[in-house]
Design an enzyme around this catalytic site. Structure first.
Site, PDB file in Angstrom:
ATOM      1  N   ALA A  65       0.850  -1.183   0.000  1.00  0.00           N
ATOM      2  CA  ALA A  65       0.000   0.000   0.000  1.00  0.00           C
ATOM      3  C   ALA A  65       0.891   1.239   0.000  1.00  0.00           C
ATOM      4  CB  ALA A  65      -0.902   0.000   1.228  1.00  0.00           C
ATOM      5  N   GLY A  89      -0.266  -4.998   0.781  1.00  0.00           N
ATOM      6  CA  GLY A  89      -1.439  -4.927  -0.068  1.00  0.00           C
ATOM      7  C   GLY A  89      -1.211  -5.519  -1.445  1.00  0.00           C
TER       8      GLY A  89
END
Length: 244
Positions: free
Chosen positions: A63, A106
């Site tokens: 992320a 992520g």
């Protein structure tokens, strides 16, 4: 802000989506999430196989930490990445993740949402979130155990262990390894094999794989297929090829 975070190549029976944030090693930003949602909307209306890949030898480094650092409890409860990845996992046709280089945090969770994952020897995949004071909350805690088993998932998530390509294949996290130059061609070959099959049977097989109630779900899906003209055509062709 990036002009675009996805490079999308639309073909007749498939869509190739290339994560492309070269200055951030393809880190997953809010802009990328928004573009993934838009792409999901397109594929929900016009189902095709989706191939996910990353530009410049990286799938997704994680992320976007600069964005993540500023998020609070309300943002966590919104499940920004969680809902996007769930939508990808629920697409009607198969999703193939062609994973090269880093797939962390992520980025790993995005790969876990695919139906098929292939990689390269230089793959590095895992979830180091606890080292950043958070958890892997976009699917890793339930998708990863289903892929590699409870014990191995616990080791990865609790220690932050990063697997290389050979380990990822050994653990069943990717089904095959390819030279980086051949990775997209290998994903295309898988999409070709999918395209050769009946699209409705493929969609129902994916639904059955994700079903919570077995075997009732499979029996209802099979009942629909048993009445389809495509089933009749394909089985007739098979019997004729065998000379019966």
């Amino acid at each position: 802000m990036d002009e675009t975070s996805l490079r999308v190549d639309r073909r007749g029976d498939r869509v190739i989506a290339m994560l492309s944030r070269p200055d951030a090693r393809n880190a997953i930003s809010q802009r990328m999430i928004d573009e993934l949602h838009a792409l999901c909307g397109e594929l929900e209306d016009d189902p095709r196989t989706l191939i996910l890949a990353g530009a410049d030898g990286v799938f997704a480094s994680g992320a976007d930490i600069a964005e993540l650092r500023s998020r609070g409890a309300a943002d966590a409860r919104r499940g920004i990445n969680t809902h996007a990845f769930a939508r990808i996992a629920a697409l009607p046709m198969p999703v193939i993740a062609a994973v090269d280089g880093y797939a962390l945090g992520g980025g790993a969770e995005l790969a876990y949402a695919a139906d098929i994952r292939i990689g390269t020897p230089r793959l590095r995949i895992g979830n180091p979130e606890t080292g950043l004071g958070i958890i892997a909350a976009a699917g890793a805690t339930w998708r990863l155990p289903a892929i590699v088993g409870e014990a191995r998932a616990a080791e990865m998530l609790l220690t932050g262990r990063i697997l290389d390509g050979a380990e990822a294949r050994e653990w069943g996290l990717v089904s095959s390894l390819h030279d980086p130059a051949d990775l997209l061609a290998a994903a295309d070959a898988l999409a070709d094999r999918i395209a050769a099959n009946d699209p409705l049977a493929t969609r129902h097989t994916k639904t059955a794989l994700h079903a919570a109630a077995h075997p009732a779900a499979e029996l209802e899906l099979q009942a629909e297929l048993f009445e389809s003209a495509e089933k009749e055509r394909r089985m007739t062709d098979f019997l004729e090829r065998r000379g019966r």
